[in-house]
Design a protein around this motif. Structure first.
Motif, PDB file in Angstrom:
ATOM      1  N   ARG A 134       0.831  -1.216   0.000  1.00  0.00           N
ATOM      2  CA  ARG A 134       0.000   0.000   0.000  1.00  0.00           C
ATOM      3  C   ARG A 134       0.865   1.265   0.000  1.00  0.00           C
ATOM      4  O   ARG A 134       0.634   2.225   0.737  1.00  0.00           O
ATOM      5  CB  ARG A 134      -0.955  -0.009   1.188  1.00  0.00           C
ATOM      6  N   LEU A 135       1.832   1.268  -0.882  1.00  0.00           N
ATOM      7  CA  LEU A 135       2.822   2.335  -0.942  1.00  0.00           C
ATOM      8  C   LEU A 135       2.283   3.534  -1.708  1.00  0.00           C
ATOM      9  O   LEU A 135       1.744   3.407  -2.810  1.00  0.00           O
ATOM     10  CB  LEU A 135       4.090   1.809  -1.636  1.00  0.00           C
ATOM     11  N   SER A 136       2.448   4.708  -1.118  1.00  0.00           N
ATOM     12  CA  SER A 136       2.097   5.957  -1.797  1.00  0.00           C
ATOM     13  C   SER A 136       3.229   6.955  -1.620  1.00  0.00           C
ATOM     14  O   SER A 136       3.928   6.966  -0.600  1.00  0.00           O
ATOM     15  CB  SER A 136       0.794   6.547  -1.237  1.00  0.00           C
TER      16      SER A 136
ATOM     17  N   THR B 216       0.717  -2.098  -4.211  1.00  0.00           N
ATOM     18  CA  THR B 216       1.092  -3.335  -3.534  1.00  0.00           C
ATOM     19  C   THR B 216       1.674  -4.281  -4.577  1.00  0.00           C
ATOM     20  O   THR B 216       1.052  -4.538  -5.611  1.00  0.00           O
ATOM     21  CB  THR B 216      -0.116  -3.992  -2.844  1.00  0.00           C
ATOM     22  N   PHE B 217       2.879  -4.770  -4.308  1.00  0.00           N
ATOM     23  CA  PHE B 217       3.552  -5.641  -5.272  1.00  0.00           C
ATOM     24  C   PHE B 217       4.623  -6.439  -4.538  1.00  0.00           C
ATOM     25  O   PHE B 217       5.242  -5.942  -3.593  1.00  0.00           O
ATOM     26  CB  PHE B 217       4.192  -4.811  -6.392  1.00  0.00           C
ATOM     27  N   THR B 218       4.835  -7.670  -4.958  1.00  0.00           N
ATOM     28  CA  THR B 218       5.831  -8.540  -4.333  1.00  0.00           C
ATOM     29  C   THR B 218       6.814  -9.045  -5.384  1.00  0.00           C
ATOM     30  O   THR B 218       6.408  -9.468  -6.464  1.00  0.00           O
ATOM     31  CB  THR B 218       5.162  -9.750  -3.643  1.00  0.00           C
TER      32      THR B 218
ATOM     33  N   ALA C 161      -0.248  -0.390 -12.427  1.00  0.00           N
ATOM     34  CA  ALA C 161      -0.580   0.552 -11.362  1.00  0.00           C
ATOM     35  C   ALA C 161      -0.520   1.946 -11.971  1.00  0.00           C
ATOM     36  O   ALA C 161       0.557   2.502 -12.160  1.00  0.00           O
ATOM     37  CB  ALA C 161       0.392   0.418 -10.190  1.00  0.00           C
ATOM     38  N   GLY C 162      -1.675   2.496 -12.298  1.00  0.00           N
ATOM     39  CA  GLY C 162      -1.701   3.734 -13.050  1.00  0.00           C
ATOM     40  C   GLY C 162      -1.080   3.490 -14.420  1.00  0.00           C
ATOM     41  O   GLY C 162      -1.467   2.567 -15.133  1.00  0.00           O
ATOM     42  N   LYS C 163      -0.082   4.290 -14.767  1.00  0.00           N
ATOM     43  CA  LYS C 163       0.601   4.117 -16.049  1.00  0.00           C
ATOM     44  C   LYS C 163       1.821   3.210 -15.946  1.00  0.00           C
ATOM     45  O   LYS C 163       2.499   2.947 -16.942  1.00  0.00           O
ATOM     46  CB  LYS C 163       1.020   5.481 -16.587  1.00  0.00           C
ATOM     47  N   LEU C 164       2.093   2.724 -14.740  1.00  0.00           N
ATOM     48  CA  LEU C 164       3.252   1.869 -14.512  1.00  0.00           C
ATOM     49  C   LEU C 164       2.862   0.410 -14.696  1.00  0.00           C
ATOM     50  O   LEU C 164       1.892  -0.069 -14.113  1.00  0.00           O
ATOM     51  CB  LEU C 164       3.787   2.095 -13.092  1.00  0.00           C
ATOM     52  N   LYS C 165       3.649  -0.315 -15.519  1.00  0.00           N
ATOM     53  CA  LYS C 165       3.356  -1.722 -15.802  1.00  0.00           C
ATOM     54  C   LYS C 165       4.529  -2.589 -15.357  1.00  0.00           C
ATOM     55  O   LYS C 165       5.690  -2.232 -15.543  1.00  0.00           O
ATOM     56  CB  LYS C 165       3.085  -1.922 -17.294  1.00  0.00           C
TER      57      LYS C 165
END
Length: 250
Positions: free
Chosen positions: A6-8, A21-23, A212-216
């Motif tokens: 849950r990083l912002s 959120t990503f691992t 995540a948004g424009k990030l893939k």
């Protein structure tokens, strides 16, 4: 290896990264793709502790980044434009600095350390530049020096922000071969930003596993049937058709 929870991150009241959120699992190769402003470099800078999250948490090797100290387990190559060309150090000193963790500054280097430095310089084809000031080099030569610095300590996690910008096409091809070998046959996890979509898709596939948004995020995981027993870097470029042959034509 990396848990993003849950990083912002806000910059000038604008959400650059929002509730991510990503691992990243051991031996993953993660390619980060997105347009300018998508948050690619910001995320990498958060992962190496150069920026602090607005909210959420990052865990490295199972430990919150706020308490993490084992930075020598991570190699990092920032964007080329983050470098001050007036920095008064030789190429060898730049590469040597990759052996110093944040807890072990000024430790005395041994013979094995010097061999690692020589190996990294040789792999990136800059051994003949070892005594020159980094600011005297071309952009491509400087980038090779910082790649050698990131590789010299055999990190478990290698974070690369557009590592081949300014490097000629033949050297790029050889470098990608090198890191593919390292990913497939050594216990190294990669996170890399690159605009070379052809290379990224050829190795990681054409479909992202997460957006995540424009990030893939493109991911390839490997458990090679046979791990490589070699510990030096040069072995991966010595075989016929390997990186050394490609780099010798430049």
């Amino acid at each position: 290896m990396v848990e993003i929870d849950r990083l912002s991150f806000l910059y000038e009241h604008k959400n650059v990264i929002d509730n991510l959120t990503f691992t990243v699992l051991e031996r993953d190769f993660v390619g980060l793709i997105g347009p300018n402003g998508a948050g690619k470099t910001t995320l990498l800078r958060l992962l190496v502790g150069l920026l602090k999250p607005t909210s959420g948490d990052i865990r490295l090797f199972g430990q919150s980044i706020s308490k993490f100290q084992d930075w020598d387990r991570i190699g990092y190559v920032p964007q080329k434009n983050a470098f001050n060309p007036l920095f008064p150090a030789t190429v060898r000193e730049i590469v040597e600095s990759g052996l110093y963790g944040r807890k072990r500054l000024y430790r005395k280097l041994g013979a094995s350390d010097r061999r690692k430095i020589d190996d990294a310089l040789d792999v990136m084809r800059i051994a003949d530049l070892a005594g020159r000031r980094i600011g005297q080099l071309s952009g491509g030569q400087q980038q090779r020096a910082f790649l050698a610095r990131a590789l010299v300590n055999s990190p478990q996690l290698l974070i690369l922000d557009e590592p081949t910008v300014g490097i000629d096409a033949e050297t790029q091809q050889g470098f990608f071969q090198l890191i593919r070998h390292m990913h497939e046959h050594h216990h190294i996890t990669f996170l890399m930003v690159s605009h070379d979509m052809e290379m990224m898709e050829a190795y990681l596939g054409s479909e992202p596993v997460q957006s995540a948004g424009k990030l893939k995020f493109y991911v390839k995981h490997t458990h090679a049937p046979e791990d490589c027993g070699e510990t030096n870097l040069s072995h991966s470029i010595e075989r016929p058709g390997g990186m050394r042959e490609m780099m010798e034509v430049t």
